[in-house]
Design a protein around this motif. Structure first.
Motif, short mmCIF file in Angstrom:
data_model
loop_
_atom_site.label_atom_id
_atom_site.label_comp_id
_atom_site.label_asym_id
_atom_site.label_seq_id
_atom_site.Cartn_x
_atom_site.Cartn_y
_atom_site.Cartn_z
N ILE A 190 0.84 -1.20 0.00
CA ILE A 190 0.00 0.00 0.00
C ILE A 190 0.87 1.26 0.00
N ILE B 281 0.55 4.10 -2.86
CA ILE B 281 0.16 5.47 -2.49
C ILE B 281 1.34 6.43 -2.70
N ILE C 203 0.10 7.88 -6.17
CA ILE C 203 -0.68 9.09 -5.89
C ILE C 203 0.22 10.28 -5.56
N MET D 285 0.51 4.91 -11.08
CA MET D 285 -0.27 3.92 -10.33
C MET D 285 -0.19 2.54 -11.00
#
Length: 166
Positions: free
Chosen positions: A98, A102, A106, A134
């Motif tokens: 994760i 992220i 992002i 991403m």
């Protein structure tokens, strides 16, 4: 301990630079799934600061050799650091995964916008790099989690942790 960590970091940097010839063009960005795999592996095994250093060195060598752009810096460095930080705090591989997605997809995608427009002189929308970053980070992080899960089930994982903690 530092010599062993530096040695492993050097090997991961070499692997990242050698594999930089393999990329997937997605719009204006070059997506390097091997970079993201190395981000997760270095962040998990070496920690967030070594992960950040490995990502920086790979990005710098790719830019200097002409196989990467300045956009290699924000995504890879933020992703590797966040991945290592989340793993260090939780000791869970899915949190490293994760963190890479992220951090690179992002946050790195958003940070790439001012780099592209102000430094590189490219016209781009604010979220132009989020989707390519991403997609690239999803592929590389998925490969790395599969590799790390296999290593965890063997003696290699424990050997690395023992060796690096000495």
């Amino acid at each position: 301990m530092k010599v062993r960590k530096l040695t492993l970091a050097g090997l991961l940097i070499a692997l990242g630079v050698i594999c930089s010839a393999f990329y997937i063009p997605l719009g204006a960005a070059k997506c390097f799934p091997v970079q993201h795999m190395i981000n997760v592996i270095s962040g998990v095994i070496l920690g967030p600061f070594y992960g950040l250093g490995v990502a920086f060195c790979i990005s710098l060598l790719r830019v200097l050799s002409g196989t990467g752009t300045l956009l290699a810096f924000p995504g890879s460095m933020i992703g590797a650091f966040l991945c290592g930080l989340l793993y260090m705090k939780t000791q869970k591989l899915h949190m490293a995964y994760i963190g890479e997605i992220i951090g690179t997809g992002i946050i790195g995608g958003l940070v790439a916008f001012p780099m592209a427009t102000l430094i590189m002189g490219k016209e781009a929308a604010l979220f132009a790099y989020v989707m390519p970053f991403m997609i690239s980070s999803l592929g590389g992080a998925t490969i790395s989690i599969m590799v790390l899960n296999v290593l965890r089930k063997t003696k290699v994982w424990q050997e690395w942790l023992t060796c690096l903690s000495k």
